[in-house]
Design a protein around this motif. Structure first.
Motif, PDB file in Angstrom:
ATOM      1  N   LEU A 126       0.837  -1.197   0.000  1.00  0.00           N
ATOM      2  CA  LEU A 126       0.000   0.000   0.000  1.00  0.00           C
ATOM      3  C   LEU A 126       0.873   1.248   0.000  1.00  0.00           C
ATOM      4  O   LEU A 126       0.636   2.188  -0.758  1.00  0.00           O
ATOM      5  N   SER A 127       1.885   1.243   0.821  1.00  0.00           N
ATOM      6  CA  SER A 127       2.782   2.389   0.940  1.00  0.00           C
ATOM      7  C   SER A 127       3.508   2.667  -0.383  1.00  0.00           C
ATOM      8  O   SER A 127       3.575   3.815  -0.834  1.00  0.00           O
ATOM      9  N   ARG A 128       4.040   1.614  -1.004  1.00  0.00           N
ATOM     10  CA  ARG A 128       4.741   1.780  -2.291  1.00  0.00           C
ATOM     11  C   ARG A 128       3.828   2.355  -3.364  1.00  0.00           C
ATOM     12  O   ARG A 128       4.262   3.094  -4.234  1.00  0.00           O
ATOM     13  N   ASN A 129       2.542   2.005  -3.292  1.00  0.00           N
ATOM     14  CA  ASN A 129       1.578   2.463  -4.286  1.00  0.00           C
ATOM     15  C   ASN A 129       0.858   3.739  -3.882  1.00  0.00           C
ATOM     16  O   ASN A 129      -0.141   4.113  -4.499  1.00  0.00           O
ATOM     17  N   ARG A 130       1.382   4.386  -2.848  1.00  0.00           N
ATOM     18  CA  ARG A 130       0.861   5.668  -2.369  1.00  0.00           C
ATOM     19  C   ARG A 130      -0.627   5.625  -2.004  1.00  0.00           C
ATOM     20  O   ARG A 130      -1.375   6.554  -2.295  1.00  0.00           O
ATOM     21  N   VAL A 131      -1.034   4.518  -1.403  1.00  0.00           N
ATOM     22  CA  VAL A 131      -2.409   4.377  -0.933  1.00  0.00           C
ATOM     23  C   VAL A 131      -2.428   4.729   0.548  1.00  0.00           C
ATOM     24  O   VAL A 131      -1.655   4.175   1.337  1.00  0.00           O
ATOM     25  N   LYS A 132      -3.291   5.663   0.917  1.00  0.00           N
ATOM     26  CA  LYS A 132      -3.428   6.051   2.315  1.00  0.00           C
ATOM     27  C   LYS A 132      -4.110   4.901   3.065  1.00  0.00           C
ATOM     28  O   LYS A 132      -5.113   4.354   2.596  1.00  0.00           O
ATOM     29  N   PHE A 133      -3.540   4.524   4.207  1.00  0.00           N
ATOM     30  CA  PHE A 133      -4.125   3.416   4.963  1.00  0.00           C
ATOM     31  C   PHE A 133      -4.075   3.691   6.458  1.00  0.00           C
ATOM     32  O   PHE A 133      -3.300   4.509   6.937  1.00  0.00           O
ATOM     33  N   GLN A 134      -4.942   2.978   7.155  1.00  0.00           N
ATOM     34  CA  GLN A 134      -5.032   3.108   8.607  1.00  0.00           C
ATOM     35  C   GLN A 134      -5.227   1.714   9.182  1.00  0.00           C
ATOM     36  O   GLN A 134      -5.975   0.903   8.640  1.00  0.00           O
ATOM     37  N   VAL A 135      -4.555   1.440  10.283  1.00  0.00           N
ATOM     38  CA  VAL A 135      -4.634   0.131  10.919  1.00  0.00           C
ATOM     39  C   VAL A 135      -5.730   0.120  11.974  1.00  0.00           C
ATOM     40  O   VAL A 135      -5.890   1.067  12.739  1.00  0.00           O
ATOM     41  N   VAL A 136      -6.478  -0.989  11.970  1.00  0.00           N
ATOM     42  CA  VAL A 136      -7.480  -1.254  13.003  1.00  0.00           C
ATOM     43  C   VAL A 136      -7.070  -2.560  13.671  1.00  0.00           C
ATOM     44  O   VAL A 136      -6.940  -3.583  13.004  1.00  0.00           O
ATOM     45  N   MET A 137      -6.826  -2.501  14.956  1.00  0.00           N
ATOM     46  CA  MET A 137      -6.529  -3.729  15.706  1.00  0.00           C
ATOM     47  C   MET A 137      -7.834  -4.242  16.295  1.00  0.00           C
ATOM     48  O   MET A 137      -8.496  -3.536  17.053  1.00  0.00           O
ATOM     49  N   ASN A 138      -8.200  -5.473  15.904  1.00  0.00           N
ATOM     50  CA  ASN A 138      -9.449  -6.044  16.420  1.00  0.00           C
ATOM     51  C   ASN A 138      -9.150  -7.163  17.416  1.00  0.00           C
ATOM     52  O   ASN A 138      -7.994  -7.506  17.647  1.00  0.00           O
ATOM     53  N   LYS A 139     -10.193  -7.665  18.008  1.00  0.00           N
ATOM     54  CA  LYS A 139     -10.106  -8.720  19.023  1.00  0.00           C
ATOM     55  C   LYS A 139      -9.307  -8.257  20.247  1.00  0.00           C
ATOM     56  O   LYS A 139      -8.603  -9.036  20.888  1.00  0.00           O
ATOM     57  N   THR A 140      -9.432  -6.985  20.565  1.00  0.00           N
ATOM     58  CA  THR A 140      -8.696  -6.437  21.707  1.00  0.00           C
ATOM     59  C   THR A 140      -9.168  -7.032  23.031  1.00  0.00           C
ATOM     60  O   THR A 140      -8.404  -7.064  23.992  1.00  0.00           O
ATOM     61  N   ASP A 141     -10.402  -7.524  23.064  1.00  0.00           N
ATOM     62  CA  ASP A 141     -10.935  -8.127  24.288  1.00  0.00           C
ATOM     63  C   ASP A 141     -10.245  -9.451  24.620  1.00  0.00           C
ATOM     64  O   ASP A 141     -10.295  -9.905  25.756  1.00  0.00           O
ATOM     65  N   ALA A 142      -9.570 -10.047  23.636  1.00  0.00           N
ATOM     66  CA  ALA A 142      -8.931 -11.348  23.827  1.00  0.00           C
ATOM     67  C   ALA A 142      -7.478 -11.227  24.280  1.00  0.00           C
ATOM     68  O   ALA A 142      -6.762 -12.226  24.315  1.00  0.00           O
TER      69      ALA A 142
ATOM     70  N   ARG B  38      -2.866   6.923  13.444  1.00  0.00           N
ATOM     71  CA  ARG B  38      -3.836   6.735  14.532  1.00  0.00           C
ATOM     72  C   ARG B  38      -4.369   5.319  14.395  1.00  0.00           C
ATOM     73  O   ARG B  38      -5.154   5.036  13.493  1.00  0.00           O
ATOM     74  N   VAL B  39      -3.891   4.443  15.242  1.00  0.00           N
ATOM     75  CA  VAL B  39      -4.311   3.042  15.203  1.00  0.00           C
ATOM     76  C   VAL B  39      -5.592   2.901  16.013  1.00  0.00           C
ATOM     77  O   VAL B  39      -5.629   3.243  17.197  1.00  0.00           O
ATOM     78  N   HIS B  40      -6.634   2.421  15.348  1.00  0.00           N
ATOM     79  CA  HIS B  40      -7.895   2.159  16.052  1.00  0.00           C
ATOM     80  C   HIS B  40      -7.798   0.809  16.741  1.00  0.00           C
ATOM     81  O   HIS B  40      -7.159  -0.114  16.231  1.00  0.00           O
ATOM     82  N   MET B  41      -8.458   0.689  17.880  1.00  0.00           N
ATOM     83  CA  MET B  41      -8.545  -0.591  18.564  1.00  0.00           C
ATOM     84  C   MET B  41     -10.019  -0.862  18.831  1.00  0.00           C
ATOM     85  O   MET B  41     -10.766   0.040  19.223  1.00  0.00           O
ATOM     86  N   CYS B  42     -10.420  -2.105  18.575  1.00  0.00           N
ATOM     87  CA  CYS B  42     -11.837  -2.414  18.758  1.00  0.00           C
ATOM     88  C   CYS B  42     -12.046  -3.889  19.089  1.00  0.00           C
ATOM     89  O   CYS B  42     -11.140  -4.706  18.947  1.00  0.00           O
ATOM     90  N   SER B  43     -13.254  -4.157  19.496  1.00  0.00           N
ATOM     91  CA  SER B  43     -13.695  -5.526  19.764  1.00  0.00           C
ATOM     92  C   SER B  43     -15.133  -5.638  19.278  1.00  0.00           C
ATOM     93  O   SER B  43     -16.005  -4.918  19.767  1.00  0.00           O
ATOM     94  N   SER B  44     -15.359  -6.521  18.326  1.00  0.00           N
ATOM     95  CA  SER B  44     -16.742  -6.698  17.877  1.00  0.00           C
ATOM     96  C   SER B  44     -17.563  -7.430  18.944  1.00  0.00           C
ATOM     97  O   SER B  44     -18.771  -7.259  19.032  1.00  0.00           O
TER      98      SER B  44
END
Length: 100
Positions: free
Chosen positions: A29-45, A71-77
């Motif tokens: 993604l970075s090489r292709n100049r695509v803006k991206f954001q990380v979401v960390m899931n399963k934080t409850d585990a 800005r890394v998002h953290m979540c738990s479904s």
């Protein structure tokens, strides 16, 4: 006119952190100049101390990559923690994009 991705959300399993295939995808993604954001899931585990370490490692890795939103998002479904914040951000971005 050519359409392009405005932002890609990359979901990383918080139980494991960034794996090699995740790393390769982020670099692509970075090489292709695509803006991206990380979401960390399963934080409850995760134990809070493990989650904090993995969050730190993810931040350290992405801060060197052009195109990364730092800005890394953290979540738990399962518990719903963090889901509302991500939903609001995506809604805001979609509203802003539709006006441009």
């Amino acid at each position: 006119s050519s359409k392009r991705l405005r932002r890609v959300y990359v979901v990383i399993d918080a139980r494991h952190g960034i794996k090699q295939n995740d790393r390769e995808f982020l670099h692509m993604l970075s090489r292709n100049r695509v803006k991206f954001q990380v979401v960390m899931n399963k934080t409850d585990a995760c134990k809070p101390s493990d989650l904090a370490k993995r969050w730190w490692h993810v931040n350290e890795e992405i801060k060197r990559l052009p195109g990364a939103v730092h800005r890394v998002h953290m979540c738990s479904s399962r518990t719903g923690a963090g889901v509302q914040e991500i939903t609001k951000e995506i809604f805001h971005l979609c509203t802003h994009i539709s006006k441009t």
